[in-house]
Design a protein around this motif. Structure first.
Motif: not given
Length: 643
Positions: A55-56, A76-85, A87-90
């Motif tokens: 994720y990082a 991830f997953c064929g396109g993923y809203p990373l900011v909603a994860n 465990y996302d580090f952003s």
């Protein structure tokens, strides 16, 4: 000693004795945790650590390679809203560290910072807020930091649990909000930091603050409004922390509503099903783990369980003595500790308080490992109570007091230092030297059985998922907390076999078999079935896709990524088709189609967060949140028990 004198002599870490005590303690702490930082760029065989690195790495790659803030990831997953994860580090406090040091070293440095924050935060809470003497403050701080629970969680790969190290800072600021509303801003900011990357830790911390506020109702105060002041602050802190974390909260709520499967679906419908898999705290086991050193294991990620709270026999005895001899000063901590113990026992307790939380509050439905989330609270409160015993050490001879205090500290901390080996050998895989693929494409990891059935997100291929991120290619069946989409078509299938996977004391020999091509793959962008023309992918980055097409007649262009309503296109109409992005109704001729991901939930959340921060910075001028008549910072007159 008068209140004015106390203010004059007490700064945040004031006094020469405090300074040197902290310096010697810090040197010892760095020596204690040094094995964790050996091979700082090495990977772990623990799948949870590797997931965190993946994720990082995805967020870091988006910023440094594509110069795009990581709101969406095609990895991830064929396109993923990373900011909603979750465990996302952003959006975490440590994203700048990850950007500079790399995803592996950056995550480890973040753990180090949190762990040291636990020590200094506990010293601040006990010394400056609860007014402990130096020996008591150092004792509580060292016991809290050196407890084996942190090392056990590191070996288990639970990096978000280190956010529990912020408990002392949160409680210290919260106690001070009663008489100085400026601390409300600090409390809200620290709580928001929890919510940005450790949501469950956030809700458990709120429960702790609620219980502290509840105890205030039973104080002997003439006015009921004075007894409810902590509750007023509690609701204000909760509200502002949610508003500050809105850039994470709003996308996460949207993701939960649209995801394929929510975490732990099987336990959300009936409490009896929850009780079958709940891992509650066993008080007898907790007592044994607290007083008996853990057995040594050669496995780098041996699962010691979440009740491994070894503090040694002397701190446990001092906890009992502090509870009995100083009951009046510790009654609030003891009351909260009793409630936490009852909650942590869940279905196994005589009074099942957790059932109420499970039914009333959705986040507690997801916490089925009660020991993982409530043992650190027990450790935290126990360390506070044990440290209060040092106020009993009195006498006219200062030298005698210092010797007794020093001996207690030495014989209490030495057994804890003996557990230093638990920080060793966690990371033993050299970093991979992988070449980034020239073109992006999607892959699927197959199960061990024959056929094209995807693996069902066991942690089986976490290491290979991280390798895919480093290679710049996507994993459709990615190991991720909340799934999303998976409508994309893979270019390649990977089948991986690992020797001795179930026997965690052996090395995991990764064996890549030759990838299998997918005959149904049509590219990362392709024309609709009834569309004639030529298509070329110019660039495909996380948040921006550029395609050149020459159509002989009006038609559709499909992109091999999950549909999201927040994509915008400069041509045609963007609609979902078989779950994929589809630019429909593109007219005849040449077109340079540009798609951009612009999530309104994130931008709205960012605006809410900014406005809330501005309000907090000007909190002293808000008449709705009134301070106590005392304008000075609160000083404890009853050690361990705020007035």
């Amino acid at each position: 000693m008068t209140e004015k004198t106390l203010h004059k002599n007490k700064t945040v870490f004031g006094g020469t004795k405090d300074f040197w005590g902290l310096c010697f303690s810090l040197a010892g702490l760095l020596f204690f945790i040094a094995p964790f930082l050996f091979n700082i760029t090495h990977l772990s065989k623990n799948p949870d650590w590797v997931q965190a690195f993946a994720y990082a790495a995805a967020a870091r790659d988006s910023m440094l390679r594509f110069h795009q803030f990581p709101l969406w990831s095609n990895l991830f997953c064929g396109g993923y809203p990373l900011v909603a994860n979750p465990y996302d580090f952003s959006l975490s406090l440590f994203f700048p560290v990850v950007l500079v040091a790399g995803e592996i070293a950056g995550v480890k440095l973040a753990i180090l910072f949190l762990w040291l924050s636990g020590f200094f935060g506990m010293f601040y809470l006990t010394r400056n807020v609860l007014n402990y003497n130096l020996g008591g403050a150092l004792f509580s701080s060292l016991v809290f930091a050196l407890c084996s629970w942190w090392a056990a969680e590191a070996r288990s790969g639970n990096f978000t649990k280190f956010y529990f190290c912020l408990l002392p800072i949160v409680l210290g600021f919260f106690i001070k909000t009663r008489d100085d509303r400026r601390f409300l801003a600090g409390s809200a900011v620290v709580l928001a930091a929890l919510l940005f990357q450790a949501g469950f830790v956030y809700f458990v911390t709120l429960l702790l603050l609620f219980l502290y506020s509840f105890t205030e109702l039973f104080r002997a105060r003439p006015k009921f409004s004075d007894r409810t002041k902590y509750f007023q602050r509690f609701f204000a802190v909760t509200l502002f922390s949610l508003l500050l974390a809105a850039p994470r909260v709003l996308p996460a709520v949207e993701l939960l509503q649209s995801s394929l499967s929510k975490p732990h679906d099987r336990i959300q419908k009936d409490y009896s099903d929850f009780c079958k898999i709940a891992e509650a705290v066993d008080l007898q086991k907790l007592f044994m783990n607290a007083t008996i050193p853990p057995g040594r294991s050669s496995a780098p990620y041996h699962d010691y369980g979440h009740s491994l709270m070894f503090v040694g026999p002397i701190p446990f005895i001092l906890f009992l003595l502090g509870s009995m001899l100083l009951f009046g000063k510790n009654r609030r901590h003891l009351f909260v500790l009793l409630f936490i113990l009852l909650i942590s026992m869940g279905c196994n307790g005589r009074v099942d308080i957790y059932k109420f939380l499970w039914k009333a509050l959705f986040p507690f439905r997801e916490i089925y490992k009660l020991d993982k989330y409530f043992v650190p609270l027990i450790l935290f409160l126990g360390a506070i109570i044990a440290g209060s015993f040092f106020s009993v050490i009195r006498g006219k001879r200062r030298g005698v007091r210092c010797v007794v205090t020093g001996l207690l500290l030495f014989f209490s901390i030495t057994p804890l230092a003996g557990a230093r080996w638990m920080w060793e050998g966690i990371f033993d895989i050299p970093p991979p030297h992988l070449m980034t693929e020239s073109d992006f494409f999607q892959t699927v990891f197959l199960g061990q059985e024959a056929g094209k059935q995807p693996d069902q997100r066991t942690n089986f291929y976490s290491l290979e998922q991280y390798y895919n991120v480093k290679r710049g290619i996507g994993t459709i069946n990615a190991v991720i907390p909340v799934t999303f989409g998976e409508n994309t078509v893979p270019k390649l299938f990977y089948r991986i076999s690992r020797k001795a996977w179930r026997d965690r004391t052996h090395d995991l020999d990764v064996v890549y078999q030759l990838p299998e091509a997918n005959p149904l793959y049509r590219g990362e962008a392709f024309l609709g079935e009834q569309t004639a023309g030529i298509l070329k992918v110019v660039s495909m980055t996380p948040r921006k896709i550029e395609i050149k097409v020459h159509l002989k007649k009006r038609g559709d262009v499909l992109i091999n990524q999950n549909f999201s309503p927040w994509w915008r296109a400069n041509a045609g109409r963007l609609i979902p088709r078989q779950g994929l992005l589809c630019v429909a109704g593109v007219t005849e001729g040449e077109h340079h189609i540009v798609l951009k991901y612009q999530p309104a939930t994130f931008y709205a959340g960012a605006g809410i967060s900014l406005i809330s921060l501005l309000i907090l910075l000007n909190i002293k001028n808000i008449p709705l949140i009134r301070s106590s008549s005392a304008r000075t910072s609160h000083v404890e007159t009853n050690q361990g028990y705020p007035p």
